[in-house]
Design an enzyme around this catalytic site. Structure first.
Site, short mmCIF file in Angstrom:
data_model
loop_
_atom_site.label_atom_id
_atom_site.label_comp_id
_atom_site.label_asym_id
_atom_site.label_seq_id
_atom_site.Cartn_x
_atom_site.Cartn_y
_atom_site.Cartn_z
N THR A 40 0.82 -1.20 0.00
CA THR A 40 0.00 0.00 0.00
C THR A 40 0.87 1.27 0.00
OG1 THR A 40 -1.60 -1.27 1.27
CG2 THR A 40 -1.92 1.10 1.22
N SER A 45 -2.08 8.19 -2.68
CA SER A 45 -2.18 9.55 -3.23
C SER A 45 -0.94 10.40 -2.99
CB SER A 45 -3.39 10.28 -2.63
OG SER A 45 -4.55 9.50 -2.76
N HIS A 49 -2.05 14.63 4.62
CA HIS A 49 -3.36 15.21 4.93
C HIS A 49 -3.28 16.17 6.11
CE1 HIS A 49 -5.78 12.69 2.22
NE2 HIS A 49 -4.87 11.76 2.45
N VAL A 172 5.89 -14.41 6.63
CA VAL A 172 5.45 -14.99 7.90
C VAL A 172 4.20 -15.82 7.62
CG1 VAL A 172 4.65 -14.51 10.24
CG2 VAL A 172 6.41 -13.05 9.18
N LYS A 249 -18.08 9.77 -2.70
CA LYS A 249 -16.77 10.24 -2.32
C LYS A 249 -16.01 10.61 -3.58
CE LYS A 249 -12.77 8.60 0.28
NZ LYS A 249 -12.29 9.90 0.72
N ILE A 335 -4.50 0.57 8.89
CA ILE A 335 -3.78 1.79 8.50
C ILE A 335 -4.13 2.14 7.05
CG2 ILE A 335 -1.58 2.99 8.48
CD1 ILE A 335 -2.45 1.90 11.25
N GLU A 336 -5.28 2.72 6.87
CA GLU A 336 -5.66 3.25 5.57
C GLU A 336 -5.46 4.77 5.62
OE1 GLU A 336 -9.93 3.10 4.75
OE2 GLU A 336 -10.24 2.36 6.77
N CYS A 436 8.33 7.92 -21.02
CA CYS A 436 8.48 6.73 -21.88
C CYS A 436 8.32 5.45 -21.08
CB CYS A 436 9.80 6.75 -22.66
SG CYS A 436 11.19 5.89 -21.89
#
Lengths: 478, 421
Positions: A40, A45, A49, A172, A249, A335-336, A436
């Site tokens: 992630t 983005s 924030h 793991v 959203k 954790i988003e 490219c």
């Protein structure tokens, strides 16, 4: 027996590793991929924030605002490209104004500084390409943009320099509680530790549920993005969000620290934790939604698209801490977004929990400073020529689109936790990240990597595992 | 700062031909700046034959064709620098480069000839959804690996796009032991030369599916397959027409883009149609003394035409530095591509400056059979040439004569169009 094992070398695991490396402790990071920043953390983005989004009183809100405040010093210490370009949340209908004001109020309560509502006239002056429907916007001057790769890599490199061990290609498979702590079975043998930090991103629920009866669930929430050429990089100068409202959203349109324009993300919950593919529907959705706040986004300038998976926890909250039935197992789960922003604060919080659990003491010789790959184009002509005289490889341009020299690629390979694949080189130097998309430079970057690693071209991969570029030699099957 | 009469950016076929012509037109002080390790540009990896039929009346391979020009450049003692990346061209023609020996250095040019060539459109620019595994190459990248380095990038291959490099690579991969399953082309016609369809696909039994595209890419690490679907007239995939191909390689030959980042930096006006500079009859851009030729100007099909065009640019630049074209006044005629003609090069003509005969090159937007190429001087039709077929993959040309243009005083617009029979 380690004092601490961290599962995952993404931005959260690397932040925890760096914060823990301030203490006297034997620490190891286990990563299933061949490099740091492979999940992630590499596909998001790239936004710092401001902190007005999260619910008042939530841990998410607290760590977002903390992380945002920490970022200036961290970027300076570790040489991370970071700009506080400010962000705008645009309201496109008068009917949505109460929602805009509510967001403002929430931000103020969360402790976000400098928030104010700007009206259309000022908004158009700030962003000439703002939508004709834009009525007003919430302006957050503390919002920023960052290089997510460098943030992740820099914290990992710094942890490594402070003595943390990293094991890559180590997956793991099981975690169990023992008398002394935890036993982790991996595809490369058994590891034991007194404490575990669970920073496994979309897989954090799996490990949590192995040691705790309080089950959690992480759902991958796919976000798809477009990245546009530098020629479109100044289309907006701030990060422009759409107020969540009638259109659902919205997606953001933002410059990146490297001068590109990013558009995204979509948000769709999926079942497969590995499904980082883009979809026709997702890409089409972006093309429609980006027009809500910014008009005529020049999508003809798209140079690539990609998808990332947010680790969405059912309660939409960061779960940081020890489950009461598994002391010593420190979750960093759910954790988003705004996880990238909050990562320094999450790392610090996790490290403090471990410190208190194990009674760790601080080192006196902690090295706080790190350096990015040396960029000749940031030097004066005089300095650059001195550099090329000493190291002629800084005079050989390999990636013509991003003007990356052989010297920078060598630096990326030779530094601690150096690149082992073309994607690794790309994340550290930007070689192959330009318009490219590595068409010209990949054969030469492969050649340099093979030479440095003392291996054959047929062993060079895009991103580890079986991602090889070369399958044989001409006529070898004839 | 060192000064040269002419600085040529790029030592591929265009840059070499321009240099030779400029020297033969009397300019001594010429510098070629080339970013690769040797002169010759992309020709060095084009090891198939078919080059030079127009220029040398014989069939050469790419490296052989390049070698003739390289030998000429060396014989004429033209100065060149290799492994040298130009990083900036200023409006007043200061060219800044970097290499290992000289570091960052600038030279002042009397005239600049842009000859940077083009790059291949990438997967990202096409917005093909799916995963991003290893095994997806632009056709030119694969060509370099196979032809110059001897490496096979894959064994089961699907090619998207029927541009010439894709067709050539279909044959090459087959000859090197790979199996080419399919060439898929989004358009209802091929983007490449007819002779390449015959010699590279038909002769090897490789299927070409027109109006088809790749709609999904599978494989997390190495490519494992692609999904191909038929598209409607607007290029949108038609649901239900999907076919699955198990392959480890996807080659893309989906268009070439002139590399004009340096030109833009110098303030050169770029045509949205060609993505190359807007030039006049002398192949001079809107910036006086900056000329352009070859694939940086517009994408060519045959290198012979590149050489021809570049020679003209070299001669024009030589005349410019001799001061023969210092005065910019006089009439300017606008070229007007219409009815099926996408663009013309040049875009503008100053009749006083043109040669006795001048070639105008253009491409059409779609396949047209039994048609006429027509040229109008304002409203009057002056040329009406029957063509059995015109296609976007093949460059067309007409020749304008100075005498005839001068015989039309007050002429403002020359229109080139395709007319049906």
């Amino acid at each position: 027996m380690y004092d601490v094992i961290i599962i995952g070398a993404g931005v959260t695991g690397s932040a925890a590793a760096r914060e823990l490396s301030r203490f006297h402790a034997k620490i190891c990071v286990l990563e299933k991929e061949e490099d740091v920043c492979c999940g992630t953390s590499k596909a998001n983005s790239a936004i710092v924030h401001a902190g007005y989004d999260a619910e008042n009183g939530s841990l998410m809100a607290e760590l977002n605002v903390q992380g945002n405040r920490m970022m200036t010093q961290l970027a300076e210490e570790l040489d991370i490209p970071f700009v506080r370009n400010g962000s705008l949340v645009v309201c496109t209908a008068e009917a949505d104004r109460p929602a805009l004001e509510a967001l403002h109020e929430r931000g103020v309560k969360n402790g976000v500084e400098g928030l104010r509502i700007v009206e259309r006239e000022e908004l158009v002056r700030m962003e000439p390409h703002i939508s004709d429907q834009a009525q007003a916007a919430l302006y957050a001057p503390t919002g920023g943009i960052i290089c997510p790769f460098r943030l992740n890599i820099a914290m990992a490199e710094n942890a490594c320099e402070n003595g943390v061990e990293f094991q890559f290609n180590t997956c793991v498979e099981n975690v169990e509680k023992t008398e002394e702590g935890f036993r982790l079975r991996t595809d490369r043998g058994i590891y034991e530790a007194r404490c575990v930090v669970n920073a496994a991103g979309v897989y954090a629920d799996r490990f949590h549920n192995m040691v705790s009866g309080r089950k959690i669930r992480i759902t991958p929430r796919k976000g798809e993005y477009y990245l546009l050429d530098r020629t479109a990089g100044d289309y907006v100068s701030r990060t422009v969000f759409t107020l969540p409202g009638r259109y659902g959203k919205g997606v953001l349109v933002s410059p990146t620290v490297h001068g590109n324009l990013i558009v995204g993300p979509t948000a769709h919950d999926i079942g497969d934790k590995e499904a980082t593919n883009t979809t026709r529907e997702g890409l089409d959705e972006l093309a429609v939604k980006c027009a809500a706040a910014v008009k005529d986004v020049p999508l003809r300038q798209v140079i690539t698209s990609f998808a990332g998976l947010r680790a969405h926890e059912d309660g939409h909250e960061f779960l940081i801490g020890e489950p009461d039935d598994a002391p010593g197992f420190v979750d960093c789960a759910g954790i988003e977004s705004p996880g990238l922003t909050a990562s320094p604060a999450i790392g610090r919080m996790a490290a403090r929990i471990v410190r208190d659990r194990l009674g760790l003491t601080e080192k006196e010789d902690f090295i706080a400073v790190g350096h990015d790959v040396l960029r000749p184009d940031r030097l004066s002509v005089q300095e650059r020529n001195d550099l090329i005289r000493r190291h002629p490889e800084y005079g050989t341009v390999i990636c013509r689109c991003e003007t990356v020299t052989e010297g920078e690629i060598l630096d990326a390979i030779r530094r601690p936790l150096g690149a082992r694949s073309l994607d690794g080189i790309k994340r550290r130097t930007r070689a192959g990240m330009g318009r490219c998309q590595a068409g010209f430079c990949s054969p030469r970057a492969m050649e340099i990597l093979a030479r440095e690693l003392g291996t054959g071209m047929d062993r060079i991969t895009k991103s580890g595992g079986d991602s090889r570029f070369i399958v044989g030699t001409d006529k070898d099957s004839l | 700062m060192k000064a040269y009469d002419i600085v040529i950016v790029g030592g591929g076929p265009a840059g070499l031909a321009a240099a030779v012509a400029a020297r033969k037109s009397g300019t001594d002080s010429i510098l070629i700046l080339e970013r690769e390790r040797e002169l010759g540009g992309i020709l060095n990896q084009c090891i198939h034959s078919g080059f030079g039929l127009h220029t040398f009346n014989e069939e050469l391979t790419g490296p052989e064709y390049a070698a003739r020009f390289v030998a000429e450049v060396k014989r004429l003692g033209i100065e060149y620098r290799l492994n040298t990346m130009v990083v900036d061209i200023s409006r007043d023609k200061v060219v800044t480069s970097v290499n290992r020996e000289d570091g960052m250095f600038s030279v002042r040019a009397g005239a600049v000839i842009l000859a940077m060539g083009c790059r291949e459109r990438s997967r990202g620019a096409l917005n093909i959804p799916g995963y991003r595994p290893a095994g997806i190459y632009s056709a030119g990248t694969a060509q370099r690996l196979v032809n110059r380095e001897g490496y096979l990038p894959g064994r089961r291959v699907v090619i998207l796009g029927s541009g010439d490099i894709g067709l050539i690579m279909a044959r090459r991969m087959t000859l090197e032991g790979a199996r080419v399953l399919l060439v898929a082309e989004l358009q209802p016609y091929s983007g490449g030369l007819k002779r390449n369809i015959v010699q590279c696909l038909d002769d090897y039994g490789i299927p070409l599916k027109l109006s088809h595209t790749v709609v999904d890419i599978q494989g997390k690490e190495r490519l494992t397959g692609v999904t191909v679907a038929r598209v409607d007239a607007s290029g949108k995939p038609i649901p239900g027409t999907e076919e699955q191909y198990d392959c480890d390689t996807l080659l893309l030959s989906v268009g070439l883009i002139p590399e004009n980042e340096l030109s833009r930096g110098a303030g050169v006006e770029i045509s949205p149609v060609t993505s190359g500079p807007v030039v006049n009859e002398s192949l001079e851009t809107n910036i006086e003394g900056i000329f352009a030729c070859g694939n940086v100007l517009h994408v060519h099909d045959l290198v012979d035409y590149v050489s021809e065009e570049a020679s003209a640019a070299g001669r024009s630049a030589a005349e410019y530095v001799r001061g023969l074209s210092a005065d910019g006044a006089g009439t300017v005629i606008r070229m007007n591509p219409a009815d099926g003609v996408r663009y013309t090069v040049p875009f503008l003509i100053r009749p006083e400056r043109m040669d006795e005969k001048m070639t105008v090159r253009f491409r059409v937007g779609s396949v047209c059979r039994d048609c006429y190429v027509s040229v109008y001087f304002d409203g009057e039709r002056v040329l009406h040439r029957r063509r059995p077929v015109v296609a976007p993959g093949e460059m067309e040309q007409i020749v304008l004569e100075k005498e005839k243009i001068l015989a039309h005083p007050g002429l403002e617009v020359i229109t080139v169009k395709i007319e049906e029979a």
